[in-house]
Design a protein around this motif. Structure first.
Motif, short mmCIF file in Angstrom:
data_model
loop_
_atom_site.label_atom_id
_atom_site.label_comp_id
_atom_site.label_asym_id
_atom_site.label_seq_id
_atom_site.Cartn_x
_atom_site.Cartn_y
_atom_site.Cartn_z
N ALA A 249 32.93 47.68 35.86
CA ALA A 249 33.07 46.22 35.83
C ALA A 249 34.52 45.78 35.74
O ALA A 249 34.87 44.88 34.99
CB ALA A 249 32.27 45.65 34.65
N GLY A 250 35.38 46.44 36.53
CA GLY A 250 36.77 46.02 36.60
C GLY A 250 36.91 44.66 37.27
O GLY A 250 36.02 44.22 38.02
N TYR A 251 38.02 44.00 37.03
CA TYR A 251 38.27 42.65 37.56
C TYR A 251 38.12 42.62 39.08
O TYR A 251 37.38 41.79 39.63
CB TYR A 251 39.67 42.21 37.16
N GLY B 238 43.38 48.47 40.52
CA GLY B 238 43.05 47.11 40.07
C GLY B 238 44.23 46.20 39.87
O GLY B 238 44.32 45.12 40.48
N HIS B 239 45.15 46.57 38.99
CA HIS B 239 46.28 45.69 38.68
C HIS B 239 47.17 45.51 39.92
O HIS B 239 47.68 44.41 40.17
CB HIS B 239 47.09 46.26 37.52
N THR B 240 47.35 46.58 40.68
CA THR B 240 48.16 46.50 41.89
C THR B 240 47.53 45.53 42.89
O THR B 240 48.21 44.67 43.46
CB THR B 240 48.29 47.89 42.54
N THR B 241 46.24 45.68 43.12
CA THR B 241 45.54 44.83 44.09
C THR B 241 45.64 43.36 43.72
O THR B 241 45.88 42.49 44.58
CB THR B 241 44.07 45.25 44.20
N ARG B 242 45.47 43.07 42.42
CA ARG B 242 45.49 41.67 41.99
C ARG B 242 46.88 41.05 42.17
O ARG B 242 47.01 39.93 42.65
CB ARG B 242 45.03 41.54 40.54
N ILE B 243 47.93 41.76 41.77
CA ILE B 243 49.27 41.17 41.84
C ILE B 243 49.72 41.03 43.29
O ILE B 243 50.39 40.06 43.66
CB ILE B 243 50.29 41.99 41.00
N VAL B 244 49.31 41.97 44.16
CA VAL B 244 49.65 41.85 45.58
C VAL B 244 48.87 40.70 46.21
O VAL B 244 49.41 39.94 47.02
CB VAL B 244 49.39 43.18 46.31
N ALA B 245 47.59 40.56 45.85
CA ALA B 245 46.79 39.45 46.36
C ALA B 245 47.39 38.11 45.92
O ALA B 245 47.43 37.15 46.69
CB ALA B 245 45.35 39.56 45.88
N LEU B 246 47.88 38.07 44.68
CA LEU B 246 48.54 36.85 44.19
C LEU B 246 49.77 36.55 45.02
O LEU B 246 50.00 35.39 45.42
CB LEU B 246 48.90 37.03 42.72
N ALA B 247 50.57 37.58 45.29
CA ALA B 247 51.79 37.39 46.08
C ALA B 247 51.45 36.92 47.50
O ALA B 247 52.12 36.04 48.04
CB ALA B 247 52.59 38.69 46.12
N GLU B 248 50.41 37.51 48.09
CA GLU B 248 49.99 37.09 49.43
C GLU B 248 49.58 35.62 49.44
O GLU B 248 49.92 34.87 50.36
CB GLU B 248 48.82 37.95 49.91
N GLY B 249 48.86 35.21 48.40
CA GLY B 249 48.43 33.83 48.31
C GLY B 249 49.60 32.87 48.12
O GLY B 249 49.66 31.80 48.73
N ILE B 250 50.52 33.26 47.25
CA ILE B 250 51.71 32.43 47.02
C ILE B 250 52.50 32.30 48.32
O ILE B 250 52.95 31.20 48.69
CB ILE B 250 52.59 33.04 45.91
N LYS B 251 52.69 33.41 49.00
CA LYS B 251 53.45 33.40 50.26
C LYS B 251 52.77 32.51 51.30
O LYS B 251 53.43 31.81 52.08
CB LYS B 251 53.56 34.83 50.79
N TYR C 17 56.95 33.66 34.17
CA TYR C 17 55.51 33.48 34.13
C TYR C 17 54.83 34.82 33.86
O TYR C 17 55.30 35.87 34.31
CB TYR C 17 54.98 32.91 35.45
N ALA C 18 53.73 34.76 33.14
CA ALA C 18 52.89 35.94 32.93
C ALA C 18 51.64 35.80 33.78
O ALA C 18 50.94 34.80 33.69
CB ALA C 18 52.51 36.08 31.45
N SER C 19 51.39 36.78 34.62
CA SER C 19 50.18 36.81 35.45
C SER C 19 49.16 37.70 34.73
O SER C 19 49.34 38.92 34.63
CB SER C 19 50.51 37.39 36.83
N ILE C 20 48.08 37.09 34.22
CA ILE C 20 47.13 37.79 33.35
C ILE C 20 45.73 37.66 33.96
O ILE C 20 45.25 36.56 34.20
CB ILE C 20 47.16 37.19 31.93
N GLY C 21 45.09 38.79 34.19
CA GLY C 21 43.82 38.78 34.92
C GLY C 21 42.65 38.20 34.17
O GLY C 21 41.71 37.68 34.78
N TYR C 22 42.67 38.26 32.84
CA TYR C 22 41.48 37.89 32.07
C TYR C 22 41.88 37.53 30.64
O TYR C 22 42.93 37.95 30.15
CB TYR C 22 40.47 39.04 32.05
N PRO C 23 41.06 36.74 29.95
CA PRO C 23 41.43 36.24 28.62
C PRO C 23 41.14 37.24 27.50
O PRO C 23 40.57 36.88 26.46
CB PRO C 23 40.56 34.99 28.48
#
Length: 384
Positions: free
Chosen positions: A292-294, A14-27, A127-133
Motif C-alpha cells: 500500500a505504498g503511495y 516510490g519517492h523518486t517517482t513522486r518527486i519526478v512526477a511533481l517536477a513534470e507537472g510543475i514544468k 518548500y517541503a514536498s511531503i507525500g502523506y500526513p
C-alpha cells in the motif's frame, strides 16, 4: 524560474517517482522553469528526464528495510554538502524543494540544515514536498526544522487522507496519537497546503482504458514481504481464466529474484523483475495484489482498479502507520480487502482476490489528483 530538488531513496521507486512526477507537472504549468535534481541515494536504475546530480557516498539502501541505520561519517557529509553547494551556486535556484523532509528522512539533517540555512539567507524560497500526513521522525526535530520552510506541501486531498488517518487511529485504539495529529495539523495550518495527489502526466491518458483478464502482482512500498509474492505466484491454477503478471520491483534481492522467477515459470506467470512504471498494467488489469505504498495506491484510486492490499505493518519492530491507514482508506472506498502479512496463506489470498471481483469502488473527484497543478500555483504565487 529555477527550481532545485533534493531527494533520496532506498533503491525502491516510490519517492523518486513522486518527486519526478511533481517536477513534470510543475514544468507543464510553468514551462519557462529550469530544473535541477540533487539525488542522495544510489545512482538510479532509470535515469530521469531532468538534469540530475548523484551525491557521493549514498547512505540509504535496501538495507534500511532490515533495520540498518543510516550513518555517514562527518567527512562524507562534508563532501556531500560541498557537492550540493557547488551545483546550487552555479544553478542559482529561486526555489528549493526537499522530498519528505522534515516529516521524515531524519538521517539527512546533518547535510540539509546547512544548505537550507545558506539558501534562506540568499532569499531562496524553501518548500517541503511531503507525500502523506504521517510523521516518521522525532517531533522535536520536526518542530525545530519546519520553521525554515515557506510551506509544507502535503500531496493528498485535505478531505481524504488526514480524516481517514484519524479514523484509523481511533478504530485502532490509538486515540492519544490521533489527538496529537489533530493538534499538530491545526497548530500549523497556516504553513501546510494539501495539494491533492501527485500523478505522472502520462497517467491521465490511461483512465477508462478497457480491462483485460489480467492480475498484477507487485510489491510497491518497500523491499519486504516476499511471502505474498510467493503465494501470489501460485494462484494461476485457481484462476484459470486470468493472466498473471508479476513485477516484484528493483530492490528485490538476487535470492528472492531467483525464487520468484522459478515459481513464475512453474505456474505460467509473466515475470518482469522491474519496470519503469506499472501504470498501463494497473489501468488495464481486472485487479491487483500489492502493498500500500503511495505511488501504487494513488494510481489505483485514479484508475479505479480493484486490489488486494497487504499493508506494511511494522518498521524495525515498531508500529508502521503510513501504509496501514492508506490501505484502510482504500478498503473503505471499496477498492479491496486488506490482509495481514502474518499467517497469510494461499487460500486467504485467493479468497480475497475473488472478493475484489465483486466490488464497485467509489471514484474520487478528479480534483483530488491535481497535486502538481496546485503546487505549481503555490510556487508561482510566492515568486510573483
Amino acid at each position: 524560474m529555477r527550481i532545485a530538488f533534493y531527494f533520496t531513496h532506498c533503491e525502491t521507486l516510490g519517492h523518486t517517482t513522486r518527486i519526478v512526477a511533481l517536477a513534470e507537472g510543475i514544468k507543464g504549468h510553468l514551462p519557462e522553469t529550469s530544473l535541477l535534481f540533487l539525488q542522495g541515494g544510489k545512482p538510479l536504475l532509470y535515469r530521469q528526464p531532468f538534469p540530475l546530480v548523484d551525491l557521493p557516498h549514498p547512505f540509504y539502501s535496501r538495507e534500511v528495510f532490515a533495520g540498518k541505520k543510516c550513518s555517514p561519517t562527518k567527512e562524507q557529509v562534508k563532501e556531500r554538502i560541498k557537492v550540493m553547494y557547488e551545483h546550487l551556486s552555479k544553478f542559482e535556484p529561486d526555489v528549493f524543494i526537499t522530498e519528505y523532509f522534515p516529516f521524515g528522512r531524519e538521517d539527512c539533517i546533518q547535510e540539509l540544515v546547512p544548505i537550507l540555512n545558506w539558501l534562506r539567507k540568499k532569499g531562496v524560497k524553501l518548500y517541503a514536498s511531503i507525500g502523506y500526513p504521517v510523521i516518521s521522525t522525532q517531533i522535536q526535530k520536526v518542530e525545530l526544522h519546519h520553521a525554515q520552510f515557506d510551506k509544507l506541501l502535503i500531496h493528498t486531498p485535505e478531505e481524504y487522507d488526514l480524516p481517514y488517518l484519524l479514523k484509523y487511529l481511533e478504530l485502532s485504539g490509538l486515540t492519544s496519537v490521533g489527538k496529537w495529529y489533530k493538534q499538530f495539523f491545526s497548530r500549523h495550518k497556516e504553513k501546510i497546503v494539501f495539494t491533492g495527489y501527485v500523478l505522472s502526466p502520462s497517467l491521465y491518458a490511461l483512465r477508462d482504458k478497457g480491462r483485460e483478464k489480467t492480475i498484477v502482482l507487485s510489491r510497491g512500498g518497500g523491499v519486504i514481504y516476499p511471502k505474498f509474492i510467493v503465494l501470489g505466484l501460485q494462484l494461476p491454477p485457481l484462476f484459470k481464466d486470468m493472466h498473471f503478471v508479476c513485477v516484484p520491483g528493483p530492490a528485490t534481492s538476487e535470492k528472492e529474484g531467483l525464487l520468484f522467477k522459478k515459481l513464475a515459470e512453474l505456474y505460467g506467470v509473466e515475470y518482469h523483475p522491474h519496470l519503469p512504471t506499472l501504470s498501463h498494467l494497473f489501468a488495464t488489469s481486472t485487479a491487483s495484489i500489492n502493498m500500500a505504498g503511495y505511488g501504487t495506491v494513488v494510481q489505483l484510486l485514479y484508475l479505479g482498479t480493484r486490489s488486494v492490499f497487504v499493508a506494511r505493518q511494522k518498521e524495525n519492530n515498531h508500529f508502521y502507520l503510513e501504509q496501514q491507514y492508506r490501505a484502510f482508506m482504500a478498503e473503505q472506498l471499496g477498492f479491496g480487502p486488506v490482509l495481514r502479512y502474518e499467517n497469510l496463506n494461499k487460500e486467504m489470498l485467493a479468497e480475497a482476490l475473488r472478493k475484489t471481483f465483486m466490488l464497485t469502488p467509489i471514484p474520487l473527484p478528479l480534483s483530488c489528483f491535481d497535486g502538481a497543478t496546485k503546487t505549481a500555483q503555490v510556487i508561482a504565487d510566492a515568486c510573483a
